[in-house]
Motif scaffolding. Structure first.
Motif, PDB file in Angstrom:
ATOM      1  N   PRO A  20       0.802  -1.232   0.000  1.00  0.00           N
ATOM      2  CA  PRO A  20       0.000   0.000   0.000  1.00  0.00           C
ATOM      3  C   PRO A  20       0.835   1.281   0.000  1.00  0.00           C
ATOM      4  CG  PRO A  20      -0.034  -1.019   2.171  1.00  0.00           C
ATOM      5  CD  PRO A  20       0.652  -1.986   1.266  1.00  0.00           C
ATOM      6  N   TYR A  21       2.094   1.209   0.420  1.00  0.00           N
ATOM      7  CA  TYR A  21       2.930   2.409   0.465  1.00  0.00           C
ATOM      8  C   TYR A  21       4.395   2.007   0.341  1.00  0.00           C
ATOM      9  CZ  TYR A  21       3.640   0.941   5.304  1.00  0.00           C
ATOM     10  OH  TYR A  21       3.943   0.208   6.413  1.00  0.00           O
TER      11      TYR A  21
ATOM     12  N   PRO B  28      -4.153  10.144  -4.699  1.00  0.00           N
ATOM     13  CA  PRO B  28      -3.727   8.955  -5.444  1.00  0.00           C
ATOM     14  C   PRO B  28      -3.365   7.799  -4.507  1.00  0.00           C
ATOM     15  CG  PRO B  28      -1.880  10.441  -5.244  1.00  0.00           C
ATOM     16  CD  PRO B  28      -3.052  11.107  -4.542  1.00  0.00           C
ATOM     17  N   ASP B  29      -3.501   6.587  -5.000  1.00  0.00           N
ATOM     18  CA  ASP B  29      -2.981   5.409  -4.303  1.00  0.00           C
ATOM     19  C   ASP B  29      -1.566   5.107  -4.782  1.00  0.00           C
ATOM     20  OD1 ASP B  29      -5.452   4.367  -2.830  1.00  0.00           O
ATOM     21  OD2 ASP B  29      -6.203   4.544  -4.867  1.00  0.00           O
TER      22      ASP B  29
ATOM     23  N   SER C 173      13.548   4.873   5.699  1.00  0.00           N
ATOM     24  CA  SER C 173      12.138   4.798   6.093  1.00  0.00           C
ATOM     25  C   SER C 173      11.211   4.509   4.916  1.00  0.00           C
ATOM     26  CB  SER C 173      11.707   6.119   6.756  1.00  0.00           C
ATOM     27  OG  SER C 173      12.503   6.388   7.888  1.00  0.00           O
ATOM     28  N   ALA C 174      11.565   5.005   3.735  1.00  0.00           N
ATOM     29  CA  ALA C 174      10.614   4.955   2.611  1.00  0.00           C
ATOM     30  C   ALA C 174      10.981   3.969   1.513  1.00  0.00           C
ATOM     31  CB  ALA C 174      10.492   6.344   1.999  1.00  0.00           C
TER      32      ALA C 174
ATOM     33  N   ALA D 186       5.896   8.479  -0.026  1.00  0.00           N
ATOM     34  CA  ALA D 186       5.961   7.040   0.217  1.00  0.00           C
ATOM     35  C   ALA D 186       5.814   6.709   1.696  1.00  0.00           C
ATOM     36  CB  ALA D 186       7.290   6.492  -0.308  1.00  0.00           C
ATOM     37  N   MET D 187       6.171   7.665   2.562  1.00  0.00           N
ATOM     38  CA  MET D 187       6.057   7.452   4.008  1.00  0.00           C
ATOM     39  C   MET D 187       4.651   7.753   4.527  1.00  0.00           C
ATOM     40  SD  MET D 187       9.681   9.239   5.084  1.00  0.00           S
ATOM     41  CE  MET D 187       9.287   9.234   6.839  1.00  0.00           C
ATOM     42  N   THR D 188       3.847   8.401   3.713  1.00  0.00           N
ATOM     43  CA  THR D 188       2.530   8.843   4.184  1.00  0.00           C
ATOM     44  C   THR D 188       1.389   8.156   3.444  1.00  0.00           C
ATOM     45  OG1 THR D 188       2.658  10.740   2.665  1.00  0.00           O
ATOM     46  CG2 THR D 188       3.371  11.091   4.952  1.00  0.00           C
TER      47      THR D 188
END
Length: 582
Positions: A314-315, A385-386, A440-441, A406-408
């Motif tokens: 999802p991210y 957006p997804d 993190s991302a 990407a982190m959110t």
């Protein structure tokens, strides 16, 4: 010689117990509706294979079966049959001797084709049966448009006379389809599509005009003495792309679409002023076949499964890296094709938009009016957006916005120009990105290259040279060192290059907790060491070497994509030379 009595293919196949009466009746009913050939219907329905059908015809008609993939063509003989007849009758001239001409036919029962070819060739004909798919591929390969291009170039040169006066009027006439310049361009595009060229280069020199086409990553050249036609070609292409025809001092970019041989081609055009006029490069994007599926890229099965799992998260951010022309955009479009659904909002930020995708919001960057990657990306994130695709991480601002997205809660896909997956991290840190942001991302990095496939028609075993042997000793295991390698010697099927097509070479670096923690500490040396032993990681050169040991490509291609080997090889070769001297 072909029998004058018509042979019923269906009855032959039933008699040889390859199909049943019921399957024949079903195929005949389909033939009556569609008008297609019976043999093709039976093959597509899965009742028989093409080889089974050809074997029956070969035995019944007492003619040989010829495998075109491994046949050595004589360019003079093959052109005895004009291209239009070769395509119409599915025929190819194979050899010629005192007894006549051997002609390969996809349907040797076609009496009309036999009669027409006999009238054309005016010599006795002996028949062979060939696979239709191989025959069509052979026709596309051997009937190049080079002579036609040269002919239209000469015609255009004669029409222009000693100068380019009234050229604009010539090209803007209502009946422009008859203008030699348009015929020349049509032949040029047709030839490019036949040989699957990705780019066309038009380059005026002092005394010649060079037209070069990039096939499988390598340019093939044709030169013309009609240097005067260069300005005519440039002018016509500028008109097609909607560019300023009076501006010859500054580079220009444009695009247009053409339809060539049932292919819809999107052309990206770039002009540049050079010493003897203007150089033009056209990137050809075939929109007819659409984008490739992810499983058609040549990615190893285990890697493909891991990559699909990663892009469905999802991210997070996933980067695809490699030099220009390595297939990064193709990989990303294949990923978007897999992810594209009614439940997902997908936005792309590209420069330029290469392929049109349904349901996806695609944004073209225009830096000259301030519409940069960073600005579009900020706006795109307000569109709920997804998944976001960023054409390229060109600067620190774009990269940082993408990483924070990407982190959110967004899946961010993008590309970067780096040599390998591990070096990508250092490249982004050099751009000014903080290591904790990357840790993190960033979920994975896929590095890729394209290597040329050996032509199967002329593949032969080969001996390795000194550099290749030194590389194997430095990098490979014992089994690879003792492998027999192949290369292509060149034939009509591959335009005497030894290669036919390309295949992707990939390395996937997946970030686990330990790797991310090491990266967040900014310890690049320790990160590099750990990355090389990460789960599932295999460097590009080892993947390419596996293809070479399997006979898919050769060692020359392996060395071409291998980075940082020149110094090592030189040292080893110097040591070997010193040993011999001693």
């Amino acid at each position: 010689m072909i029998p004058r009595k018509k042979i019923r293919l269906g009855d032959l196949l039933v008699e040889n117990k390859l199909i049943s009466h019921g399957q024949l009746e079903e195929a005949l009913a389909d033939q009556k509706k569609s008008g297609r050939k019976l043999g093709r219907i039976l093959i597509e329905n899965g009742y028989i294979t093409e080889d089974q059908m050809l074997e029956v015809l070969s035995v019944q008609l007492k003619i040989p079966f010829v495998d075109l993939l491994h046949y050595k063509f004589n360019p003079v003989v093959i052109r005895l049959i004009p291209e239009i007849q070769a395509r119409r009758f599915r025929a190819v001239a194979l050899s010629s001797d005192d007894s006549g001409i051997l002609v390969g036919l996809a349907d040797p029962t076609n009496i009309f084709a036999y009669d027409e070819l006999s009238r054309t060739l005016k010599r006795p004909i002996r028949l062979a049966v060939v696979r239709e798919t191989d025959l069509l591929r052979t026709i596309d390969t051997v009937y190049r448009k080079t002579e036609e291009i040269s002919g239209f170039a000469g015609e255009l040169s004669d029409e222009l006379g000693e100068s380019d006066i009234d050229l604009a009027r010539l090209l803007s006439t209502a009946d422009v389809t008859d203008a030699p310049v348009v015929k020349l361009l049509q032949s040029l595009f047709e030839d490019a599509i036949q040989i699957k060229a990705s780019d066309i280069h038009i380059e005026p020199d002092e005394n010649v005009l060079r037209i070069r086409q990039r096939v499988d990553g390598v340019l093939q050249e044709q030169t013309m003495d009609e240097i005067r036609i260069a300005s005519a070609l440039v002018l016509r292409l500028k008109l097609m792309a909607g560019l300023d025809i009076s501006e010859k001092r500054l580079p220009q970019d444009g695009r247009f679409s053409v339809r060539v041989k049932d292919h819809n081609i999107d052309v990206r055009l770039s002009t540049m002023p050079v010493q003897y006029g203007e150089s033009i490069v056209m990137r050809l994007l075939d929109q007819t076949g659409g984008t490739l599926d992810l499983d058609a890229l040549g990615m190893p099965e285990v890697m493909l499964q891991r990559f699909e799992t990663l892009i469905r998260r999802p991210y997070g951010m996933i980067l695809v890296t490699g030099p220009t022309g390595s297939g990064k955009t193709t990989t990303l479009y294949a990923a978007l094709k897999l992810l594209n659904s009614a439940e997902k909002k997908i936005i792309t930020v590209e420069d330029p938009v290469e392929y049109r995708l349904p349901r996806i919001s695609q944004v073209q960057v225009h830096s000259e009016i301030g519409l940069t990657f960073a600005k579009v990306l900020r706006s795109a994130l307000r569109q709920d957006p997804d998944i976001v695709l960023v054409g390229e991480m060109r600067d620190e601002e774009t990269a940082e916005i993408g990483l924070r997205a990407a982190m959110t809660g967004h899946m961010v896909l993008s590309t970067l120009h780096t040599n390998d997956a591990i070096g990508t991290v250092n490249r982004m840190m050099d751009m000014g990105i903080k290591s904790y942001l990357l840790a993190s991302a960033l979920h994975a990095i896929l590095a890729q290259r394209l290597v040329r496939r050996i032509c199967p028609s002329c593949a032969q075993t080969t001996e390795l040279d000194m550099h290749q042997q030194a590389w194997l000793k430095a990098y490979a295991n014992e089994s690879a060192i003792n492998t027999t390698f192949k290369t292509g010697i060149g034939c009509a099927h591959c335009n005497y290059t030894g290669y036919q097509g390309r295949i992707g070479v990939y390395e996937l670096l997946e970030f686990d907790r330990m790797l991310s923690d090491t990266l967040s500490q900014g310890d690049s040396a320790n990160f590099t060491r750990m990355a090389r032993s990460a789960r599932g990681y295999r460097p590009l050169n080892m993947v390419a070497l596996q293809y070479a040991t399997e006979g898919v490509t050769n060692m020359q291609e392996v060395l071409r994509i291998s980075a940082d080997i020149d110094t090592l090889l030189d040292e080893q070769i110097n040591q070997s030379s010193e040993g011999v001297a001693g």
